[in-house]
Every structure is written in C-alpha cells, then in structure tokens.
Design a protein around this motif. Structure first.
Motif, PDB file in Angstrom:
ATOM      1  N   GLU A 261       0.829  -1.206   0.000  1.00 36.60           N
ATOM      2  CA  GLU A 261       0.000   0.000   0.000  1.00 36.60           C
ATOM      3  C   GLU A 261       0.863   1.255   0.000  1.00 36.60           C
ATOM      4  O   GLU A 261       0.547   2.240  -0.684  1.00 36.60           O
ATOM      5  CB  GLU A 261      -0.915   0.003   1.226  1.00 36.60           C
ATOM      6  N   GLN A 274      -0.767  12.842  -8.359  1.00 38.75           N
ATOM      7  CA  GLN A 274      -1.982  13.153  -7.612  1.00 38.75           C
ATOM      8  C   GLN A 274      -1.668  14.093  -6.457  1.00 38.75           C
ATOM      9  O   GLN A 274      -0.612  14.002  -5.828  1.00 38.75           O
ATOM     10  CB  GLN A 274      -2.627  11.868  -7.081  1.00 38.75           C
ATOM     11  N   THR A 281      -8.338  11.770   0.326  1.00 37.92           N
ATOM     12  CA  THR A 281      -9.796  11.819   0.421  1.00 37.92           C
ATOM     13  C   THR A 281     -10.425  10.608  -0.261  1.00 37.92           C
ATOM     14  O   THR A 281     -11.313   9.951   0.296  1.00 37.92           O
ATOM     15  CB  THR A 281     -10.326  13.121  -0.208  1.00 37.92           C
ATOM     16  N   LYS A 282      -9.930  10.287  -1.451  1.00 39.69           N
ATOM     17  CA  LYS A 282     -10.458   9.121  -2.173  1.00 39.69           C
ATOM     18  C   LYS A 282     -10.061   7.825  -1.473  1.00 39.69           C
ATOM     19  O   LYS A 282     -10.851   6.872  -1.408  1.00 39.69           O
ATOM     20  CB  LYS A 282      -9.957   9.123  -3.617  1.00 39.69           C
ATOM     21  N   TRP A 283      -8.837   7.772  -0.937  1.00 37.41           N
ATOM     22  CA  TRP A 283      -8.373   6.569  -0.263  1.00 37.41           C
ATOM     23  C   TRP A 283      -9.262   6.254   0.939  1.00 37.41           C
ATOM     24  O   TRP A 283      -9.665   5.108   1.154  1.00 37.41           O
ATOM     25  CB  TRP A 283      -6.925   6.731   0.190  1.00 37.41           C
ATOM     26  N   GLU A 285     -12.347   7.204   1.369  1.00 38.46           N
ATOM     27  CA  GLU A 285     -13.666   6.796   0.851  1.00 38.46           C
ATOM     28  C   GLU A 285     -13.643   5.337   0.402  1.00 38.46           C
ATOM     29  O   GLU A 285     -14.552   4.568   0.704  1.00 38.46           O
ATOM     30  CB  GLU A 285     -14.061   7.695  -0.322  1.00 38.46           C
ATOM     31  N   ASP A 286     -12.579   4.964  -0.314  1.00 40.22           N
ATOM     32  CA  ASP A 286     -12.485   3.600  -0.843  1.00 40.22           C
ATOM     33  C   ASP A 286     -12.214   2.566   0.243  1.00 40.22           C
ATOM     34  O   ASP A 286     -12.456   1.371   0.040  1.00 40.22           O
ATOM     35  CB  ASP A 286     -11.374   3.522  -1.899  1.00 40.22           C
ATOM     36  N   ASN A 287     -11.685   3.019   1.368  1.00 37.75           N
ATOM     37  CA  ASN A 287     -11.340   2.116   2.465  1.00 37.75           C
ATOM     38  C   ASN A 287     -12.123   2.458   3.726  1.00 37.75           C
ATOM     39  O   ASN A 287     -11.599   2.356   4.843  1.00 37.75           O
ATOM     40  CB  ASN A 287      -9.831   2.187   2.738  1.00 37.75           C
ATOM     41  N   ALA A 288     -13.392   2.815   3.530  1.00 39.58           N
ATOM     42  CA  ALA A 288     -14.216   3.288   4.652  1.00 39.58           C
ATOM     43  C   ALA A 288     -14.321   2.249   5.773  1.00 39.58           C
ATOM     44  O   ALA A 288     -14.191   2.594   6.962  1.00 39.58           O
ATOM     45  CB  ALA A 288     -15.609   3.665   4.151  1.00 39.58           C
ATOM     46  N   ARG A 290     -12.275  -0.114   6.519  1.00 42.86           N
ATOM     47  CA  ARG A 290     -10.957  -0.233   7.160  1.00 42.86           C
ATOM     48  C   ARG A 290     -10.739   0.897   8.152  1.00 42.86           C
ATOM     49  O   ARG A 290     -10.314   0.681   9.288  1.00 42.86           O
ATOM     50  CB  ARG A 290      -9.907  -0.200   6.060  1.00 42.86           C
TER      51      ARG A 290
END
Length: 297
Positions: A261, A274, A281-283, A285-288, A290
């Motif tokens: 990771e 990026q 912010t996206k990370w 959201e994608d790993n909520a 976790r």
C-alpha cells in the motif's frame, strides 16, 4: 474574519508516502472524530521538537533505525512522544540501474575509479552518486558510509530532492546510462524499473559508530562500514495529545498500512502526480470499512 485555528497539527515529511499518510490521517480523523487538522511540512527532527513543545501532535512516518537517537531522547528518556506499536517493514541501501550493475556489483566496486568512471556524467573524470535529499538524516548517514567505505574519494556525492533524483533515474534507464543511487523500500521506483541492489557486508552493529546528529560535527565523527540494519517506520504522536484524545491515540495505534500500500501511495503521488489531499480523500472513501475498524474502541 480571522482564520479558525486547527484542532491539531500533523507534520508532513517531504517524501511521497509520508505526504500521503499525513493526509490520510487528516481526512480519517476529521471523518471519525470531527477534528480538523493542519498538515504542516516539517522534517522529522523539527517534528520531534514540535511534539515536545506541544506545537505538533502527530508525525506519520518515523524511520528506524535512522531516527533511533530521537526515539531514545523523546520517547524513551523524556516520554513526551509515543510511537505506535505497529511498524511497516522497510529497507534501505544502494541500487544500480541494469547498465551500472553489469560493472558495479558490490560496494567495494564503488572504490575502484576504473569501474566508477561509467557513472561520470559531467566529464570531470569522477562518477556521481545520489545519496538523498539535503534535509534527510539518511543523507548524512550515506555520506558517513561513503567516507567509511572509501568511495567518497572517487565519487561526487550528490544531494538533491527526491523528485529530481527519480527523474534522473527514469532518464538513465530510458537512455541506458549507468547510475547508482541511494534507495529505499517500500517505493514506487521498483514498480517502474528493474533495479539491482548493490551487495554489502551484512549489518554489524559493532561497525556502526554514529554520533548524535545533534552534534554539528556528527558526520565527521561517525563511521559505518556495513549494510544498513533492517528498517521499519511508525506513526508518532505527542504523549500529551494521546492522553487528551485517547480515542485518537487508539486510532493511530491501529493504522496498519502494508508495504504494498505504501508503494501504491508513492506511485500515486510521484508518478501519477496526484495531489496528496485529493488522493487521501479518495483513499479514505475507498477504504471506509478499514478506517472504521481503526476507530473502534
């Protein structure tokens, strides 16, 4: 209207994974605890001073053994900083592009001017080797190692920001030019190129004599003639902050990034360009799920 003061301060290192982690912690803490963090660019030594003074609350990536001197002073002796118990396995040393590795296989080869002349890019009959960014403690240690091993006598030790060095690695691989440089993992450069690690004698603590970096002459007084010890890095936070916010301290203790990771974070920021906060912010959201798990009591 005056700016509203942040609830806490997170120090941000000047390398990609540290930038990503600092912002993931910022976004995650805001989401789970409703506290707004200021992310402040700080080197690790200044971050520890800030943690001691109550001006910094969290440092996202403390490398060991690089900063064991600071850990001893602020964590073990003064008790003003706490290191999370979880660490990310890491390593560091010297790497060569395939073209360089055909000639330079061991650290002893770096002391042979006939072999290192292939690293000369400016026509001065001395090869060059990137040893790290100017503000990194590891850069000073690499300078110590170069002197102790002996290759400082025939190589120019180049200090430059990592972004500049990685562009140079990309160019060297693309053009088939030999290059040797300081490297560490997890890091995206190993996703991009087939690099070869320079062979060194196994780490021997008895052959590492590092004077405290608080001494202005620590580089001249130090010596190191074997490979780096196995490395790892941890989140650090001010002990007083942990007592004031035990829920956030528990959150920080449960953050569990894998080396893969961390490599992905480095790739996203350094290669895909990026923006750290956008990535974080996206990370989150994608790993909520976790992140929710980290916040569980």
């Amino acid at each position: 209207m005056p700016a509203v003061a942040a609830d806490l301060v997170i120090a941000m290192p000047n390398w990609p994974s540290g930038q990503a982690t600092a912002n993931i912690l910022k976004v995650g803490i805001a989401k789970k605890f409703g506290l707004e963090a200021e992310v402040k660019v700080l080197g690790t030594m200044n971050a520890f001073v800030g943690l001691d003074a109550g001006e910094v609350d969290i440092q996202p990536e403390v490398w060991r053994p690089n900063f064991d001197d600071l850990v001893k002073k602020y964590v073990t002796e003064k008790g003003v900083v706490t290191l999370s118990s979880r660490g990310v396995p890491a390593w560091q040393g010297l790497c060569a592009t395939p073209e360089a590795a055909a000639t330079i296989k061991t650290v002893a080869d770096l002391s042979d001017p006939e072999k290192t002349k292939i690293l000369d890019t400016d026509g001065d009959d001395r090869g060059e080797i990137w040893i790290g960014a100017p503000a990194w403690l590891s850069t000073g240690i690499e300078r110590v190692r170069a002197t102790s091993y002996g290759y400082a006598a025939n190589l120019t030790l180049v200090e430059a920001e990592e972004e500049v060095a990685m562009v140079a690695v990309d160019a060297a691989v693309a053009t088939g030019r030999p290059m040797v440089f300081y490297c560490y993992a997890p890091h995206h450069v190993f996703e991009l190129h087939k690099l070869v690690r320079i062979e060194e004698p196994p780490h021997d603590a008895a052959k590492w004599k590092l004077v405290s970096a608080q001494d202005p002459l620590w580089i001249e007084k130090s010596s190191a003639t074997t490979a780096w010890d196995a490395a790892e890095f941890h989140i650090a936070y001010a002990t007083a902050f942990g007592k004031k916010h035990p829920d956030i301290a528990k959150f920080l203790e449960q953050v569990d990034f894998s080396p893969e990771e961390v490599t992905g974070m480095s790739y996203a920021l350094e290669v895909e360009r990026q923006v750290p906060l956008d990535f974080a912010t996206k990370w989150v959201e994608d790993n909520a799920a976790r992140v929710d798990g980290w916040a569980k009591k």
